[in-house]
Write an enzyme that holds these catalytic residues in place. Structure first.
Site, mmCIF file in Angstrom:
data_model
loop_
_atom_site.group_PDB
_atom_site.id
_atom_site.type_symbol
_atom_site.label_atom_id
_atom_site.label_comp_id
_atom_site.label_asym_id
_atom_site.label_seq_id
_atom_site.Cartn_x
_atom_site.Cartn_y
_atom_site.Cartn_z
ATOM 1 C CE LYS A 1 -1.857 1.752 3.934
ATOM 2 N NZ LYS A 1 -1.753 3.099 3.932
ATOM 3 C CE LYS B 1 -6.672 6.548 4.902
ATOM 4 N NZ LYS B 1 -5.309 6.396 4.598
ATOM 5 C CB ALA C 1 3.605 1.912 14.687
HETATM 6 P P1 BMP Z 1 1.546 1.905 10.680
HETATM 7 O O1 BMP Z 1 1.597 0.439 10.576
HETATM 8 O O2 BMP Z 1 3.063 2.559 10.324
HETATM 9 O O3 BMP Z 1 0.888 2.723 11.632
HETATM 10 O O4 BMP Z 1 0.849 2.387 9.176
HETATM 11 C C1 BMP Z 1 -0.487 2.189 9.082
HETATM 12 C C2 BMP Z 1 -0.834 2.576 7.765
HETATM 13 O O5 BMP Z 1 -2.245 2.408 7.374
HETATM 14 C C3 BMP Z 1 -0.458 4.042 7.226
HETATM 15 O O6 BMP Z 1 -0.216 3.942 5.904
HETATM 16 C C4 BMP Z 1 -2.017 4.719 7.399
HETATM 17 O O7 BMP Z 1 -2.160 5.703 6.570
HETATM 18 C C5 BMP Z 1 -2.753 3.739 7.082
HETATM 19 N N1 BMP Z 1 -4.171 4.031 7.965
HETATM 20 C C6 BMP Z 1 -4.144 3.671 9.383
HETATM 21 O O8 BMP Z 1 -3.129 3.509 9.647
HETATM 22 N N2 BMP Z 1 -5.580 3.955 9.607
HETATM 23 C C7 BMP Z 1 -6.690 3.922 9.188
HETATM 24 O O9 BMP Z 1 -7.595 3.926 9.580
HETATM 25 C C8 BMP Z 1 -6.398 3.927 7.701
HETATM 26 C C9 BMP Z 1 -5.353 3.920 7.244
HETATM 27 O O10 BMP Z 1 -5.210 4.042 5.634
#
Ligand code: BMP
Length: 213
Positions: free
Chosen positions: A34, A62, A173
């Site tokens: 993604k 989005k 995270a």
């Molecule tokens: P991370 O594992 O580093 O937190 O990343 C999560 C990913 O999913 C990021 O690309 C974020 O923009 C996306 N995302 C999210 O975290 N929560 C949502 O509700 C929707 C998302 O697209």
């Protein structure tokens, strides 16, 4: 998108070289990659095709505009090589349908955000999530984005969308637990920083795969 690993890599890095190197070394651990504004704005739209050489690309823009603008955005990113799109449902039926129609014309998958994973989503999105999920089903979306940080919400959303695919961010995270999100009904986990930000990203991806096996 093959449901083999049940993992999607969120590649939110801003260096094209790093993105390509991570995609090359990590693609065996993920069913899709993604990418969104951070990488596409930094590296340019050509990055979509380059990443798609390693795994199917989900374009996370989005999308949330009027129908005509939505259509233009979808066309551009699908022509750039994306296999799937992420759009918001809150702009309404006509806007979302424009994305669904465009995805269908390109044999691409549309994923609709119904509730986000961060705490702020409780303010405006969560109260609307059931309606947004119903709209996603109504326009024939391939699936929805639902929060791994709130597995009980995944369960609720699953009860509305039937067997459509749930892709779920928020593990690692953001504090969500992979096993809980999958047990609640998520089909795929979206994982970013806990993998690409690790000292050894491949080892981190392997650990995640073992954890969900
Ligand atoms: P991370 O594992 O580093 O937190 O990343 C999560 C990913 O999913 C990021 O690309 C974020 O923009 C996306 N995302 C999210 O975290 N929560 C949502 O509700 C929707 C998302 O697209």
């Amino acid at each position: 998108m093959k449901k083999e690993k049940r993992l999607i890599l969120a590649l939110d890095v801003t260096s094209k070289e790093r993105a390509l190197s991570l995609a090359r070394s990590l693609c065996d651990y993920f069913d899709a990659i993604k990418i969104g504004y951070p990488l596409i704005l930094s590296a340019g739209p050509g990055i979509v095709k380059e990443i798609s050489a390693f795994a199917p690309v989900i374009a996370d823009l989005k999308i949330a505009d009027i129908p005509n603008t939505n259509r233009l955005i979808c066309e551009a990113v699908l022509q750039a090589g994306a296999s799937a799109l992420i759009a918001h449902a809150f702009p309404g039926r006509d806007s979302l349908r424009a994305c669904a129609d465009c995805a269908a014309a390109h044999s691409a998958d549309l994923f609709v955000v119904v509730e986000m994973s961060h705490p702020g989503a409780l303010q405006f999105m969560a109260p609307l999530a059931e309606d947004l999920a119903r709209l996603a089903a109504e326009v024939g979306a391939a699936g929805v984005v639902a929060p791994a940080t709130r597995p009980e919400r995944i369960k609720l959303i699953r009860s509305i969308i039937g067997n459509r695919t749930i892709i779920s961010p928020g593990v690692g995270a953001q504090g969500g637990l992979a096993s809980a999100a999958l047990a609640a009904g998520a089909d795929y986990l979206i994982v970013g920083r806990s993998v690409y930000g690790a000292d050894d990203p491949a080892a981190s991806a392997r650990r995640m795969l073992l954890e969900i096996r």
